[in-house]
Design a protein around this motif. Structure first.
Motif, PDB file in Angstrom:
ATOM      1  N   ASN A   1       0.830  -1.209   0.000  1.00  0.00           N
ATOM      2  CA  ASN A   1       0.000   0.000   0.000  1.00  0.00           C
ATOM      3  C   ASN A   1       0.862   1.257   0.000  1.00  0.00           C
ATOM      4  O   ASN A   1       0.588   2.221  -0.721  1.00  0.00           O
ATOM      5  CB  ASN A   1      -0.920   0.000   1.219  1.00  0.00           C
ATOM      6  CG  ASN A   1      -1.928  -1.143   1.205  1.00  0.00           C
ATOM      7  OD1 ASN A   1      -2.086  -1.831   0.189  1.00  0.00           O
ATOM      8  ND2 ASN A   1      -2.590  -1.359   2.323  1.00  0.00           N
ATOM      9  N   GLY A   2       1.920   1.245   0.836  1.00  0.00           N
ATOM     10  CA  GLY A   2       2.795   2.404   0.880  1.00  0.00           C
ATOM     11  C   GLY A   2       3.576   2.607  -0.408  1.00  0.00           C
ATOM     12  O   GLY A   2       3.816   3.744  -0.825  1.00  0.00           O
ATOM     13  N   ALA A   3       3.963   1.505  -1.041  1.00  0.00           N
ATOM     14  CA  ALA A   3       4.711   1.616  -2.295  1.00  0.00           C
ATOM     15  C   ALA A   3       3.887   2.297  -3.378  1.00  0.00           C
ATOM     16  O   ALA A   3       4.434   3.008  -4.232  1.00  0.00           O
ATOM     17  CB  ALA A   3       5.149   0.228  -2.752  1.00  0.00           C
ATOM     18  N   CYS A   4       2.576   2.102  -3.334  1.00  0.00           N
ATOM     19  CA  CYS A   4       1.719   2.715  -4.346  1.00  0.00           C
ATOM     20  C   CYS A   4       1.703   4.237  -4.244  1.00  0.00           C
ATOM     21  O   CYS A   4       1.262   4.913  -5.176  1.00  0.00           O
ATOM     22  CB  CYS A   4       0.299   2.161  -4.230  1.00  0.00           C
ATOM     23  SG  CYS A   4       0.172   0.399  -4.651  1.00  0.00           S
ATOM     24  N   GLN A   5       2.177   4.793  -3.127  1.00  0.00           N
ATOM     25  CA  GLN A   5       2.280   6.237  -2.976  1.00  0.00           C
ATOM     26  C   GLN A   5       3.636   6.767  -3.427  1.00  0.00           C
ATOM     27  O   GLN A   5       3.823   7.983  -3.532  1.00  0.00           O
ATOM     28  CB  GLN A   5       2.054   6.621  -1.512  1.00  0.00           C
ATOM     29  CG  GLN A   5       0.744   6.119  -0.930  1.00  0.00           C
ATOM     30  CD  GLN A   5      -0.457   6.635  -1.678  1.00  0.00           C
ATOM     31  OE1 GLN A   5      -0.532   7.828  -1.997  1.00  0.00           O
ATOM     32  NE2 GLN A   5      -1.400   5.757  -1.965  1.00  0.00           N
ATOM     33  N   HIS A   6       4.582   5.871  -3.685  1.00  0.00           N
ATOM     34  CA  HIS A   6       5.936   6.287  -4.042  1.00  0.00           C
ATOM     35  C   HIS A   6       6.312   5.957  -5.487  1.00  0.00           C
ATOM     36  O   HIS A   6       7.090   6.706  -6.098  1.00  0.00           O
ATOM     37  CB  HIS A   6       6.945   5.617  -3.110  1.00  0.00           C
ATOM     38  CG  HIS A   6       6.971   6.185  -1.731  1.00  0.00           C
ATOM     39  ND1 HIS A   6       7.711   7.305  -1.395  1.00  0.00           N
ATOM     40  CD2 HIS A   6       6.343   5.800  -0.594  1.00  0.00           C
ATOM     41  CE1 HIS A   6       7.535   7.582  -0.115  1.00  0.00           C
ATOM     42  NE2 HIS A   6       6.716   6.691   0.400  1.00  0.00           N
ATOM     43  N   PHE A   7       5.806   4.862  -6.006  1.00  0.00           N
ATOM     44  CA  PHE A   7       6.263   4.380  -7.310  1.00  0.00           C
ATOM     45  C   PHE A   7       5.137   4.462  -8.335  1.00  0.00           C
ATOM     46  O   PHE A   7       3.958   4.465  -7.997  1.00  0.00           O
ATOM     47  CB  PHE A   7       6.777   2.948  -7.196  1.00  0.00           C
ATOM     48  CG  PHE A   7       7.932   2.802  -6.244  1.00  0.00           C
ATOM     49  CD1 PHE A   7       9.230   3.086  -6.659  1.00  0.00           C
ATOM     50  CD2 PHE A   7       7.721   2.421  -4.928  1.00  0.00           C
ATOM     51  CE1 PHE A   7      10.286   2.981  -5.777  1.00  0.00           C
ATOM     52  CE2 PHE A   7       8.776   2.307  -4.038  1.00  0.00           C
ATOM     53  CZ  PHE A   7      10.068   2.584  -4.456  1.00  0.00           C
ATOM     54  N   ALA A   8       5.537   4.516  -9.614  1.00  0.00           N
ATOM     55  CA  ALA A   8       4.556   4.591 -10.692  1.00  0.00           C
ATOM     56  C   ALA A   8       3.922   3.241 -10.973  1.00  0.00           C
ATOM     57  O   ALA A   8       2.773   3.168 -11.406  1.00  0.00           O
ATOM     58  CB  ALA A   8       5.227   5.129 -11.959  1.00  0.00           C
ATOM     59  N   THR A   9       4.673   2.159 -10.737  1.00  0.00           N
ATOM     60  CA  THR A   9       4.162   0.809 -10.963  1.00  0.00           C
ATOM     61  C   THR A   9       4.487  -0.049  -9.753  1.00  0.00           C
ATOM     62  O   THR A   9       5.638  -0.093  -9.315  1.00  0.00           O
ATOM     63  CB  THR A   9       4.781   0.162 -12.214  1.00  0.00           C
ATOM     64  OG1 THR A   9       4.721   1.076 -13.313  1.00  0.00           O
ATOM     65  CG2 THR A   9       4.056  -1.128 -12.573  1.00  0.00           C
TER      66      THR A   9
END
Length: 308
Positions: free
Chosen positions: A175-183
């Protein structure tokens, strides 16, 4: 024949066919260095030279990374990544990975187990597919983590078969990665990502709210971290009241401002005794002087009745 060679060249004809690496990639690298988004150290070092090919694969200023956050989070092997990807990985680890690990396990992550960074190949390792972001050092595949006490968390095992806290931890990271990365592609996104989380900074175009992101599967709410004790939650505390600004006490609380009842028995049931006070000098003199008594027969002192 030339067409067949182009198809075999990982989705591009290379310099011999006139294909060039998109300009935005080199611009993103240069901007990252210009803004000092990555600090070079013993754990993040510039590569000896540019990676230029085959085909349009490569990086202008590749970085060799053995650890993040000043060496506190190691990689299982040296990763070749571009500057924007290193900067975003450090932000993700700082803002998502470590807080989630401390909340759920009481300890930080000490190592990230990578399954791949730079690699000149097509998407999902499929022959003839469009070039992957891995071909530009703009992606990382995460296969697991090692906690400070040595415990290993494997995505292939723990995403679906780990204990509830471990499963929630991995989904917190997703969930947190979806706020940092494009994919962000995790188990459940497709058959190719059953054992790792794919992270990249690809350009997917713009929307009315900003850059378009791909996050699969869709983020879900996770259960809260387990309690460290059996104590109840702390009660909610109201803000301190400024007595100078407060109004008169409310009626239901007015008795709290008065002294308690007297222990002496009341002289009249149901009637409160009048408040005591000090006697005045006049009253004290009057109490000591006896009242005058009339002389003679009281009848002699009757006043005549008024005539009608």
């Amino acid at each position: 024949m030339a067409a067949l060679v182009c198809l075999a060249a990982l989705g591009g004809c290379g310099k011999f066919g006139g294909a060039e690496r998109p300009a935005w990639r080199g611009q993103a690298e240069a901007a990252c260095f210009a803004r000092n988004q990555v600090t070079l150290s013993n754990y993040i070092q510039p590569a000896a030279h540019e990676i230029d090919g085959p085909s349009i694969c490569g990086l202008t200023r590749p970085l060799k990374v053995t650890a993040l956050l000043g060496g506190t989070v190691q990689f299982n092997s040296t990763q070749t990544l571009d500057c924007p990807m290193v900067a975003e990985l450090e932000a993700w680890v700082t803002e998502t990975v470590q807080p989630a690990a401390n909340a759920r396990f009481g300890q930080p992550v000490a190592q990230i187990d990578s399954m791949g960074s730079y690699s000149c190949r097509g998407m999902n390792n499929q022959f003839g597919a469009r070039l992957s972001e891995h071909a530009f050092g703009n992606a990382l595949d995460v296969g697991g983590f090692v906690l400070a006490d040595g415990r290993k968390i494997l995505i292939v095992r723990d995403w679906t078969r780990g204990d509830p806290q471990t499963q929630a931890f991995l989904r917190d990271l997703h969930n947190g990665a979806c706020q940092h990365f494009a994919t962000v592609l995790s188990p459940g996104s497709n058959a190719f990502h059953y054992n790792h989380i794919h992270l990249d900074l690809a350009m997917h175009g713009m929307t009315s709210t900003g850059p378009r992101r791909i996050c699969k599967p869709a983020p879900q709410q996770t259960e809260p971290p387990s309690r460290k004790d059996n104590l109840p939650d702390a009660p909610e505390i109201e803000d301190d009241l400024d007595i100078a600004q407060a109004g008169p006490p409310r009626a239901q609380n007015s008795y709290a401002m008065r002294p308690g009842p007297s222990l002496a028995a009341p002289s009249v049931i149901g009637r409160a005794a009048p408040p005591s006070r000090a006697a005045t000098p006049t009253e004290l003199h009057a109490s000591r002087t006896p009242a005058p008594a009339p002389e003679g027969d009281p009848a002699d002192f009757d006043l005549p009745r008024a005539r009608r």
